[in-house]
Design an enzyme around this catalytic site. Structure first.
Site, mmCIF file in Angstrom:
data_model
loop_
_atom_site.group_PDB
_atom_site.id
_atom_site.type_symbol
_atom_site.label_atom_id
_atom_site.label_comp_id
_atom_site.label_asym_id
_atom_site.label_seq_id
_atom_site.Cartn_x
_atom_site.Cartn_y
_atom_site.Cartn_z
ATOM 1 N N TYR A 126 0.843 -1.212 0.000
ATOM 2 C CA TYR A 126 0.000 0.000 0.000
ATOM 3 C C TYR A 126 0.875 1.258 0.000
ATOM 4 O O TYR A 126 0.649 2.204 -0.755
ATOM 5 C CB TYR A 126 -0.908 -0.049 1.223
ATOM 6 C CG TYR A 126 -1.933 1.055 1.326
ATOM 7 C CD1 TYR A 126 -3.083 1.034 0.548
ATOM 8 C CD2 TYR A 126 -1.760 2.101 2.232
ATOM 9 C CE1 TYR A 126 -4.036 2.041 0.664
ATOM 10 C CE2 TYR A 126 -2.707 3.109 2.356
ATOM 11 C CZ TYR A 126 -3.847 3.077 1.568
ATOM 12 O OH TYR A 126 -4.790 4.068 1.687
ATOM 13 N N ALA A 169 3.981 1.528 -0.994
ATOM 14 C CA ALA A 169 4.702 1.643 -2.269
ATOM 15 C C ALA A 169 3.785 2.216 -3.345
ATOM 16 O O ALA A 169 4.180 3.097 -4.116
ATOM 17 C CB ALA A 169 5.230 0.275 -2.696
ATOM 18 N N LYS A 211 1.048 4.046 -2.893
ATOM 19 C CA LYS A 211 0.637 5.426 -2.588
ATOM 20 C C LYS A 211 1.795 6.407 -2.750
ATOM 21 O O LYS A 211 1.591 7.560 -3.144
ATOM 22 C CB LYS A 211 0.053 5.494 -1.172
ATOM 23 C CG LYS A 211 -1.280 4.750 -1.030
ATOM 24 C CD LYS A 211 -2.365 5.336 -1.907
ATOM 25 C CE LYS A 211 -3.736 4.736 -1.644
ATOM 26 N NZ LYS A 211 -4.768 5.310 -2.515
#
Ligand code: NAD
Length: 245
Positions: free
Chosen positions: A153, A155, A157
């Site tokens: 998540y 990485a 975002k």
């Protein structure tokens, strides 16, 4: 005001996406909203239409290029223009890296990052033709700070932030702005699973001492979509009660 504008909001069947759709409607925009299954997102559109707003719902899985192309085609068929794209749809598959399965990593990156790319790429042609457009990507405080158990998540975002800056540089000359919003902890289904004890610890990290609501993010989206934000591009707006400064 966004009177007469047309906005696409992905992942709008609940939570932050549903609040964004509502606020955009209240500001005068027409909205095309999607989620993977039509049922839940159709209920959101029905509610908006019954209040006199113009909302169209469609099933589209943003991790599939064909679905995204169909979403854009539907929007152009109905409204002939796309003024605003809000890349909101996102998922989590949280676990420590040692236990992370390849398919969970792939699913999170494919939806949160590749899906954002598919939607952005698909709206660029009509926006370039119009010589105007607003693209707003929903990132996360986790993409800025990191968080144990959320490698995929975080990485994805963080990837959205680099993507946002790059596309802002590519299309600024065409009159299109591209910005990101990094929400902190917002009360939705996504954060409902956090144990109460952990929630209390998190509150200590938030200077405003409360979790955000979906409408806090939606107001920031409306600002970035509005004429008031005309000279802002490539930026990350932190809507997190002060968690990141
Ligand atoms: P949520 O889980 O309540 O809603 C997510 C929405 O996205 C749902 O409508 C779901 O159907 C849709 N969706 C998921 N995968 C999809 C796909 N492949 N194609 C189309 N639609 C899809 O989540 P939320 O809390 O409302 O979060 C919305 C966005 O905000 C996400 O990108 C999330 O990462 C981000 N965010 C949330 C928080 C928070 O605290 N809730 C914090 C930071 C960022």
């Amino acid at each position: 005001m966004l009177t007469g504008k047309t906005a696409i909001v992905t992942g709008a069947s609940r939570g932050i996406g549903a609040a964004i759709a509502r606020k955009l409607c209240e500001a005068g925009s027409n909205v095309v909203i999607c989620s993977r299954s039509d049922e839940a997102v159709a209920a959101i559109a029905d509610a908006l239409n019954s209040e006199g707003y113009t909302a169209i719902s469609t099933a589209a899985d943003i991790s599939r290029k064909g679905d995204v192309e169909a979403l854009v085609k539907t929007t152009l068929g109905r409204f002939s223009q796309i003024d605003i794209l809000v890349n909101n749809a996102g998922i989590t598959r949280d676990t420590l890296l040692m236990r992370l399965k390849d398919e969970d990593w792939d699913a999170v990156l494919q939806t949160n990052l590749t899906g954002t790319m598919y939607c952005t790429r698909a709206v660029l042609r009509p926006m370039i033709r119009q010589r105007s457009g607003r693209i707003i990507n929903i990132s996360s405080v986790i993409g800025v700070m990191g968080n144990p158990g959320q490698a995929s998540y975080a990485a994805a975002k963080a990837g959205i932030l680099g993507f946002t800056k790059t596309i802002a540089r590519e299309v600024g000359v065409r009159g299109i702005t591209v910005n990101a919003i990094a929400p902190g902890f917002i009360t939705t289904d996504m954060t409902a699973q956090i144990p109460e004890q952990h929630q209390n610890q998190l509150l200590d990290l938030i200077p405003l001492r409360r979790f955000g609501g979906p409408e806090d993010v939606a107001d920031a989206v409306c600002f970035l979509a509005s004429d008031a934000a005309r000279y802002i591009t490539g930026q990350t707006l932190h809507v997190d009660g002060g968690m990141v400064m």
